[in-house]
Scaffold this motif. Structure first.
Motif, PDB file in Angstrom:
ATOM      1  N   PHE A 101      34.053 -29.260   0.130  1.00 23.32           N
ATOM      2  CA  PHE A 101      33.910 -27.914  -0.417  1.00 23.32           C
ATOM      3  C   PHE A 101      32.656 -27.894  -1.282  1.00 23.32           C
ATOM      4  N   HIS A 102      31.777 -26.949  -0.981  1.00 25.53           N
ATOM      5  CA  HIS A 102      30.482 -26.878  -1.652  1.00 25.53           C
ATOM      6  C   HIS A 102      29.945 -25.465  -1.469  1.00 25.53           C
ATOM      7  N   LYS A 103      29.350 -24.900  -2.495  1.00 23.68           N
ATOM      8  CA  LYS A 103      28.873 -23.515  -2.423  1.00 23.68           C
ATOM      9  C   LYS A 103      27.548 -23.431  -1.659  1.00 23.68           C
ATOM     10  N   PHE A 104      27.569 -22.652  -0.568  1.00 23.65           N
ATOM     11  CA  PHE A 104      26.365 -22.332   0.178  1.00 23.65           C
ATOM     12  C   PHE A 104      26.130 -20.830   0.096  1.00 23.65           C
ATOM     13  N   THR A 105      24.895 -20.412   0.290  1.00 19.78           N
ATOM     14  CA  THR A 105      24.607 -18.990   0.422  1.00 19.78           C
ATOM     15  C   THR A 105      24.634 -18.638   1.903  1.00 19.78           C
ATOM     16  N   LYS A 106      24.898 -17.387   2.225  1.00 21.06           N
ATOM     17  CA  LYS A 106      24.950 -16.967   3.627  1.00 21.06           C
ATOM     18  C   LYS A 106      23.640 -17.233   4.363  1.00 21.06           C
ATOM     19  N   PRO A 107      22.463 -16.975   3.761  1.00 18.75           N
ATOM     20  CA  PRO A 107      21.213 -17.252   4.484  1.00 18.75           C
ATOM     21  C   PRO A 107      21.036 -18.725   4.846  1.00 18.75           C
ATOM     22  N   GLU A 108      21.648 -19.634   4.084  1.00 13.05           N
ATOM     23  CA  GLU A 108      21.494 -21.059   4.375  1.00 13.05           C
ATOM     24  C   GLU A 108      22.289 -21.495   5.605  1.00 13.05           C
ATOM     25  N   LEU A 109      23.346 -20.749   5.941  1.00 10.64           N
ATOM     26  CA  LEU A 109      24.278 -21.217   6.949  1.00 10.64           C
ATOM     27  C   LEU A 109      23.689 -21.287   8.358  1.00 10.64           C
ATOM     28  N   GLU A 110      22.920 -20.281   8.761  1.00  8.70           N
ATOM     29  CA  GLU A 110      22.373 -20.297  10.117  1.00  8.70           C
ATOM     30  C   GLU A 110      21.402 -21.462  10.294  1.00  8.70           C
ATOM     31  N   ALA A 111      20.569 -21.714   9.279  1.00 10.30           N
ATOM     32  CA  ALA A 111      19.644 -22.850   9.358  1.00 10.30           C
ATOM     33  C   ALA A 111      20.407 -24.166   9.390  1.00 10.30           C
ATOM     34  N   PHE A 112      21.472 -24.274   8.580  1.00  2.60           N
ATOM     35  CA  PHE A 112      22.279 -25.483   8.552  1.00  2.60           C
ATOM     36  C   PHE A 112      22.969 -25.695   9.895  1.00  2.60           C
ATOM     37  N   ARG A 113      23.448 -24.617  10.489  1.00  3.55           N
ATOM     38  CA  ARG A 113      24.105 -24.688  11.794  1.00  3.55           C
ATOM     39  C   ARG A 113      23.152 -25.253  12.852  1.00  3.55           C
ATOM     40  N   THR A 114      21.949 -24.711  12.901  1.00  2.00           N
ATOM     41  CA  THR A 114      20.976 -25.156  13.891  1.00  2.00           C
ATOM     42  C   THR A 114      20.570 -26.603  13.651  1.00  2.00           C
ATOM     43  N   GLN A 115      20.441 -26.972  12.382  1.00  2.00           N
ATOM     44  CA  GLN A 115      20.072 -28.352  12.060  1.00  2.00           C
ATOM     45  C   GLN A 115      21.150 -29.320  12.531  1.00  2.00           C
ATOM     46  N   LEU A 116      22.421 -28.999  12.310  1.00  2.00           N
ATOM     47  CA  LEU A 116      23.504 -29.878  12.745  1.00  2.00           C
ATOM     48  C   LEU A 116      23.547 -29.996  14.267  1.00  2.00           C
ATOM     49  N   LEU A 117      23.394 -28.863  14.953  1.00  2.00           N
ATOM     50  CA  LEU A 117      23.389 -28.887  16.417  1.00  2.00           C
ATOM     51  C   LEU A 117      22.263 -29.770  16.949  1.00  2.00           C
ATOM     52  N   THR A 118      21.090 -29.636  16.355  1.00  2.00           N
ATOM     53  CA  THR A 118      19.926 -30.386  16.814  1.00  2.00           C
ATOM     54  C   THR A 118      20.050 -31.873  16.489  1.00  2.00           C
ATOM     55  N   ASP A 119      20.341 -32.174  15.221  1.00  2.00           N
ATOM     56  CA  ASP A 119      20.343 -33.573  14.778  1.00  2.00           C
ATOM     57  C   ASP A 119      21.513 -34.360  15.360  1.00  2.00           C
ATOM     58  N   LEU A 120      22.717 -33.814  15.300  1.00  2.00           N
ATOM     59  CA  LEU A 120      23.872 -34.538  15.811  1.00  2.00           C
ATOM     60  C   LEU A 120      23.852 -34.599  17.334  1.00  2.00           C
ATOM     61  N   GLY A 121      23.270 -33.568  17.951  1.00  2.00           N
ATOM     62  CA  GLY A 121      23.117 -33.603  19.401  1.00  2.00           C
ATOM     63  C   GLY A 121      22.269 -34.775  19.849  1.00  2.00           C
ATOM     64  N   GLU A 122      21.321 -35.193  19.026  1.00  2.00           N
ATOM     65  CA  GLU A 122      20.480 -36.346  19.345  1.00  2.00           C
ATOM     66  C   GLU A 122      21.298 -37.623  19.458  1.00  2.00           C
ATOM     67  N   PHE A 123      22.436 -37.683  18.757  1.00  2.12           N
ATOM     68  CA  PHE A 123      23.290 -38.872  18.779  1.00  2.12           C
ATOM     69  C   PHE A 123      24.354 -38.804  19.871  1.00  2.12           C
ATOM     70  N   GLY A 124      24.365 -37.724  20.657  1.00  2.00           N
ATOM     71  CA  GLY A 124      25.392 -37.578  21.673  1.00  2.00           C
ATOM     72  C   GLY A 124      26.749 -37.209  21.099  1.00  2.00           C
ATOM     73  N   ILE A 125      26.778 -36.670  19.894  1.00  2.00           N
ATOM     74  CA  ILE A 125      28.031 -36.330  19.220  1.00  2.00           C
ATOM     75  C   ILE A 125      28.616 -35.055  19.806  1.00  2.00           C
ATOM     76  N   VAL A 126      29.943 -35.025  19.947  1.00  2.00           N
ATOM     77  CA  VAL A 126      30.665 -33.828  20.376  1.00  2.00           C
ATOM     78  C   VAL A 126      31.745 -33.543  19.341  1.00  2.00           C
ATOM     79  N   GLY A 127      32.227 -32.291  19.321  1.00  2.00           N
ATOM     80  CA  GLY A 127      33.289 -31.959  18.386  1.00  2.00           C
ATOM     81  C   GLY A 127      33.171 -30.556  17.841  1.00  2.00           C
ATOM     82  N   ARG A 128      33.954 -30.286  16.796  1.00  2.00           N
ATOM     83  CA  ARG A 128      33.966 -28.983  16.144  1.00  2.00           C
ATOM     84  C   ARG A 128      33.558 -29.140  14.688  1.00  2.00           C
ATOM     85  N   ILE A 129      32.568 -28.367  14.287  1.00  2.00           N
ATOM     86  CA  ILE A 129      32.144 -28.366  12.892  1.00  2.00           C
ATOM     87  C   ILE A 129      32.170 -26.925  12.410  1.00  2.00           C
TER      88      ILE A 129
END
Length: 363
Positions: free
Chosen positions: A38-66
């Motif tokens: 649990f950590h406070k994020f602002t709404k504008p940060e979320l879309e960038a964070f979403r794309t970063q996770l998809l890109t970075d974790l995708g590089e490791f072949g990771i699957v799942g729900r975040i």
């Protein structure tokens, strides 16, 4: 939070690239794990964070729900074993600083097999877990006490001897989860949703003195972290304890102890292709509804696992047959919006002659 810059390549192209990477990994070597904070994020940060996770974790072949929201992050993922070390470095050096260097360690499951998710999804939600309450009435910063599995085992094992009464121990999961496994002496509410669990928790604790210690547990800890914060900040309880990393962490710890008998019995229910992980050899009960039921043109059914999942596993699939999704990629139609409350689904199952999940016994 300082989200790092990310690639501006088209989402479809990124998806194709990530899929090709995933297919290069042996599906039988994936390890299932989780983390949350649990950590406070602002709404504008979320879309960038979403794309970063998809890109970075995708590089490791990771699957799942975040799931990410202005409340924080909640991840259930499967990672190729050969990339676990890279993932840990990424957690420590990239993700942890985003969470004020307080992100939990990777919570590795107790059982694995073929990869437990089909693809990687990162979704933006209003809440990480829906509690049905006005969020202004509680403070998520008022976190409960996180006991290590060893401390949790010791406290519960000696509580009655030290205090002359049994501990107040609440299972914060749904009833079908507690039916296949639970901690000895736990109160297991007849809950269909997290909101039901919160209502039951408040009812259980309503007339207790505020200096009464409360113990609670769930699969990985996130539901108890929020529930404990609600009890401490909204209901003014002094001390709420949970086991750090939930049943998963406890199960991993107790399996390594030669001189300790598990206080948890049965299996730990999981919301992935495994449908549970063994903690002890005891078989408490089975719940395997099957077949399709039509509810206002919507099919509610159990289906065999997807490609590269364990063929013997099943997962709940809910959706409209032959109807194209008209929502944006960040928006999905939740089952409750189509079907109503879980109790209504069970009524339809009953009408169709399906076996219903058995009611839990309050211990």
């Amino acid at each position: 939070m300082n989200v790092q810059p990310f690639s501006t390549s088209k989402p479809v192209e990124r998806g194709i690239q990530q899929l090709s990477k995933i297919e290069n990994y042996d599906s039988s070597t994936y390890k299932t794990l989780a983390f949350y904070k649990f950590h406070k994020f602002t709404k504008p940060e979320l879309e960038a964070f979403r794309t970063q996770l998809l890109t970075d974790l995708g590089e490791f072949g990771i699957v799942g729900r975040i799931y990410i929201s202005t409340e924080g992050v909640n991840a259930q993922i499967a990672c190729p074993e050969e990339c676990l070390e890279k993932l840990e470095e990424y957690r420590k050096n990239v993700l942890n600083p985003m969470f004020d260097n307080n992100l939990m360690e990777l919570n590795i499951g107790t059982e694995h097999g073929k990869r437990s998710f089909r693809a990687l999804h990162v979704r933006i939600r209003k809440q990480l877990i829906v509690d049905g309450l006005d969020s202004s009435t509680y403070d998520l910063d008022n976190e409960p006490s996180h006991l290590s599995p060893a401390e949790w085992h010791e406290r519960l094992s000696t509580y009655e001897t030290q205090h002359g009464e049994k501990p107040i121990l609440i299972d914060m999961r749904n009833h079908y989860e507690s039916k296949i496994g639970y901690f000895d002496g736990a109160i297991c509410p007849d809950a269909d949703t997290y909101k039901d669990s919160i209502d039951a928790m408040n009812e259980i604790c309503e007339n207790l003195p505020r200096d009464q210690e409360i113990f609670m547990y769930c699969t990985g800890g996130i539901r108890c972290t929020k529930a404990g914060a609600i009890l401490q900040s909204a209901s003014k309880f002094n001390t709420v304890h949970l086991v750090e990393g939930g049943i998963t962490s406890y199960g991993r710890w107790v399996s390594e102890q030669e001189d300790k008998e598990s206080l948890f019995r049965g299996k730990n229910f999981t919301f992935d292709a495994r449908m549970g992980e063994k903690i002890t050899d005891e078989v408490i009960e089975h719940f395997e509804p099957s077949g399709a039921v039509m509810v206002d043109g919507v099919r509610v059914f159990m289906k065999q696992g997807e490609k590269d999942m364990d063929a013997s596993s099943k997962r709940v699939v809910i959706g409209k047959k032959g109807v194209r999704c008209d929502h944006e990629h960040t928006r999905r139609t939740r089952a409750i919006e189509i079907l109503g409350q879980p109790g209504e689904i069970l009524k339809e199952w009953a009408k169709a002659g399906r076996d219903l999940p058995p009611k839990p016994v309050q211990l």
